[in-house]
Design a protein around this motif. Structure first.
Motif: not given
Lengths: 198, 197
Positions: B34-37, B49-59, B95-98
Motif C-alpha cells: 500500500k502507498k506509504n508502506d 531483490m525486488y522488481v516493480v510491477n506496478e506503481g513507484m517506490v523510493r529509496g 524503501v517506501q511505496a509512493i
C-alpha cells in the motif's frame, strides 16, 4: 602470496587460485602519476585491477571532486561503458606511478561463458562496489559537519591518510585543503587522531 | 497484460531476453504494497531483490529527523538494499511505496539457486548489479557537480525523463536537497518556459 592478490581475494571473497587465474589472463600496463586511465566523457569498455600504486575516481563538474581512492587489489571500470557502452561519468586518474591489470569487457564476458568463475568474480566485484558506494553515500548524508564526515571517512578507510596526499582527502570531503589541515590539527590537539606526519 | 509490459521494460533495462526474464519472474513472489508502506526498513536485514510491477517506490535514508531520497524505481526496475543483499548486513536504506504497488520479490538464496540451476540467467543478475552501480553513482553527481537548484532539477529531469513529472514534489525536493517551496517555484517557471512538462 603477493599483496595485491591477497587484498583482491579478501575484498571480493575470491579464492587465491581463481584470482591467480584472472591475473594470468589480464594484461598489465604502466601509468605515470596524473595520467588518466578512464576519461570522463569517453567510452571506456575495459575492466581494471590496480597491481601497484594508487588511483582516484574523480568527477569534473563545476569543480573537481574526488569520489574514491582505489588501492592495490581493487577493481574499477566505467559502469556506463561496461554495461551500456555509454560515455564515462567519472575519470580515474593515477595519483602515483601505477601498474594496472586490464582487459576488454567483451573479452571478459566471452571468457566468462567458458570459465564460470569469472562470472562469480564479476558479481562479487559489483556487489562490493555497490556496498562501498552506499557506505560513502551514507557518510555524505548523515554527517553534514565536515569534522564528523572526516572521522567517519577515516573509520571506513583507516589507512587513507597515510596512503594519499591531503589534497585528495579534502577533495573527497568537498572542502579546501587548508580547511582539512585545520580540522586535522584540532583533532590531533584533542588527541582524537594520532599526530602522524603528512 | 500489465505483467507483459513489466517484462518488456525489465528486458530493455537489463538487456535480457523475454524468455529469460519470464523464467526469473516465474519463480518470484508477487507482493502487494500500500502507498506509504515500507518494503525494506533501514537497520533491519532484508536480502531480497525486488522488481516493480506496478506503481513507484523510493529509496530513502533516515538520519535523525532528516531524510534524504536516494532514488526512484518504477515499472520493470529492480531494487534492493545492497548491503543486505550482498552481505546480509542491516539495511542502510528504507524503501517506501509512493503509490499503491505490486512488486516481484526473490530472496538471495532463491536467486543463487536459480543461477546454479540455470547458469544462462547469471548475466541478467550481473546487468541488474551494473545498473544499480550507475543508479547509486548518479545520485552523488547531482550533489557533487555543485549545481544550483534549477540545474539540479533539470539534471534530474534528464536523468529520469519517463517519470520526473509523475513523482510527488515532496520526494523530488528531498532527492535534490531543495526546499519544496523553492522547487515548486522553479518548476512553475520552467513549465512556463516550456522546458519541462
Amino acid at each position: 602470496m603477493e599483496n595485491f592478490i591477497h587484498s583482491f581475494c579478501k575484498k571480493y571473497t575470491v579464492k587465491e587460485e581463481d584470482a591467480k587465474f584472472l591475473f594470468s589472463i589480464m594484461k598489465v600496463k604502466k601509468f605515470h602519476k596524473k595520467d588518466m586511465i578512464i576519461k570522463q566523457g569517453d567510452v571506456c569498455n575495459q575492466v581494471f585491477v590496480v597491481k601497484e600504486g594508487l588511483t582516484r575516481g574523480v568527477r569534473f563538474g563545476k569543480q573537481e571532486s574526488t569520489i574514491c581512492i582505489i588501492v592495490p587489489g581493487q577493481a574499477f571500470y566505467s559502469a556506463e561503458g561496461f554495461s551500456r557502452k555509454e560515455k564515462a561519468t567519472i575519470s580515474v586518474q593515477a595519483i602515483t606511478d601505477c601498474s594496472i591489470f586490464y582487459m576488454d569487457c567483451d573479452e571478459y564476458n566471452e571468457l566468462s561463458e567458458k570459465y564460470p568463475v569469472l562470472y562469480n568474480i564479476n558479481l562479487n566485484v559489483l556487489e562490493e562496489c555497490i556496498v562501498e558506494l552506499t557506505n560513502l553515500q551514507v557518510i555524505f548524508m548523515d554527517f553534514p559537519n565536515t569534522t564528523d564526515r572526516y572521522l567517519e571517512l577515516m573509520k571506513l578507510y583507516p589507512d587513507l591518510d597515510k596512503q594519499v596526499q591531503l589534497k585528495y582527502v579534502a577533495s573527497f570531503l568537498g572542502i579546501a585543503t587548508q580547511s582539512l589541515s585545520r580540522i586535522r590539527k584540532e583533532l590531533k590537539a584533542k588527541k582524537i587522531i594520532p599526530a602522524i606526519a603528512h | 497484460m500489465d505483467e507483459n509490459i513489466t517484462v518488456e521494460l525489465f528486458c530493455k533495462r537489463y538487456s535480457a531476453s523475454y524468455e529469460h526474464a519470464l523464467q526469473i519472474l516465474k519463480y518470484a513472489k508477487l507482493e502487494k504494497i500500500k502507498k506509504n508502506d515500507f518494503i525494506i526498513k533501514q537497520d533491519t536485514i532484508n536480502d531480497k531483490m525486488y522488481v516493480v510491477n506496478e506503481g513507484m517506490v523510493r529509496g530513502v535514508r533516515y538520519a535523525g529527523v532528516h531524510e534524504t531520497t536516494l532514488w526512484f524505481a518504477t515499472k520493470g526496475q529492480a531494487f534492493c538494499c545492497p548491503k543486505s543483499f550482498a552481505k546480509r548486513e542491516k539495511a542502510a536504506i528504507t524503501v517506501q511505496a509512493i503509490s499503491d504497488c505490486s512488486v516481484y520479490s526473490m530472496s538471495r538464496k532463491e536467486i543463487d539457486d536459480l543461477n546454479s540451476k540455470y547458469p544462462n540467467l547469471k548475466h541478467i543478475c550481473l546487468n541488474v548489479f551494473k545498473e544499480l552501480v550507475i543508479g547509486v553513482t548518479n545520485f552523488r553527481f547531482i550533489i557533487l557537480d555543485h549545481l544550483n537548484s534549477t540545474e539540479r532539477y533539470l539534471a534530474f529531469c534528464k536523468l529520469r525523463p519517463e517519470i520526473y513529472y509523475k513523482i510527488p514534489l515532496k520526494y523530488v525536493s528531498s532527492y535534490l536537497g531543495i526546499a519544496q517551496q523553492s522547487l515548486s517555484r522553479i518548476r512553475k517557471s520552467l513549465k512556463k518556459q516550456g522546458v519541462v512538462q
